[in-house]
Design a protein around this motif. Structure first.
Motif: not given
Length: 299
Positions: A26-30
């Motif tokens: 869940v952290e990759v795009l931000p």
């Protein structure tokens, strides 16, 4: 006509966000969006993709490489090869130490308060496991993540069976007491980016349900212990990111349960500018940037 030479055109810095197949990060795009705001070209890349030209990146950011537990030797060999081509953060030597939880034994020997642990390597006697008076036991391998191959039980026979299964497979087992207070207190994870404390999170217990993860302010004794852990575990400027996971014993004293330096979730969603903090700390390591504070040393 002027004969002055034009300065060469500098290409944008390139960062590889190292991940693996089949995961939901869940952290990759931000984080990739934060790199774009910082003027850095970044992309998610599988660490074990044989077609990647790692020398084409200015830095490889180790993130959701969660399958390393299945291929630890191959993963460590990749970190060494990649370190010869570009910068790795965290460095390969840190990853080698941190991907086997026997690092906790070394920290305990250095005086860091750690959750009580029995270590059982293949061929070791198991008498001590049967003799402990802990009401419930947690048995897990020293190379694991996300509670994989982990058993929580009050049954000594079941605990010994799990130890036997792990050691028969050539793995080292670790046996710890289940700390019931985590069901109320939770674990406290302290996050460090670029060598500085960033934010903290109260996490529910991984074994036995619990509550949602929420941001929290660490207590003074927790912050002091986290700083002590990092001072013992790493050289100054060695770490780009770190997560120090603490719990409290029955007497209220904080102890280390894990030091995550390889692929921890950083809970950037619970810090308003978390992705930008990580991008800024990473950007300061790239060519043409200088740091005003300690940074990650080369591998």
């Amino acid at each position: 006509m002027s004969t002055a030479l034009h300065p060469p055109v500098r290409r944008p810095a390139r960062v590889a966000y190292a991940t693996c197949r089949g995961v939901e990060d869940v952290e990759v795009l931000p984080v990739l969006a934060a790199f774009a705001r910082a003027g850095v070209s970044a992309e998610a890349v599988f660490w074990n993709d044989p077609g990647v030209d790692w020398a084409g990146y200015d830095l490889v950011l180790i993130r959701s490489v969660w399958d390393y537990i299945l291929y630890r030797e191959e993963f460590l060999a990749w970190t060494r090869r990649t370190s010869a081509l570009t910068r790795l953060a965290n460095p390969a030597r840190v990853l080698e130490r941190n991907t086997d939880k026997t690092y906790l034994r070394a920290l305990a020997a250095a005086g860091v308060p750690v959750v009580p642990t029995l270590w059982v390597a293949p061929g070791d006697p198991v008498d001590a496991v049967a003799a402990v008076d802990w009401p419930e036991l947690v048995v897990k391998p020293t190379v694991s993540s996300g509670a994989r191959d982990t058993v929580r039980t009050a049954d000594r026979a079941a605990a010994l069976a799990q130890v036997a299964a792990l050691t028969a497979a050539g793995r080292t087992a670790m046996v710890q007491p289940y700390l019931a207070m985590v069901e109320d207190e939770g674990e406290t994870s302290l996050l460090y980016l670029g060598g500085e404390f960033s934010h903290a999170v109260r996490r529910g217990p991984m074994l036995g349900g619990g509550f949602a993860d929420v941001a929290r302010e660490p207590d003074a004794d927790q912050l002091a212990l986290a700083e002590r852990v990092l001072a013992v575990a790493a050289e100054p400027g060695e770490l780009l990111y770190a997560r120090v996971d603490l719990v409290r014993l029955a007497d209220g004293s904080p102890v280390l349960i894990e030091l995550e330096l390889t692929e921890p979730r950083l809970f950037l969603d619970l810090c308003p500018d978390g992705p930008d903090r990580l991008a800024a700390a990473t950007r300061s390591l790239l060519p043409g940037n200088t740091r005003s504070r300690p940074g990650v040393s080369p591998a």
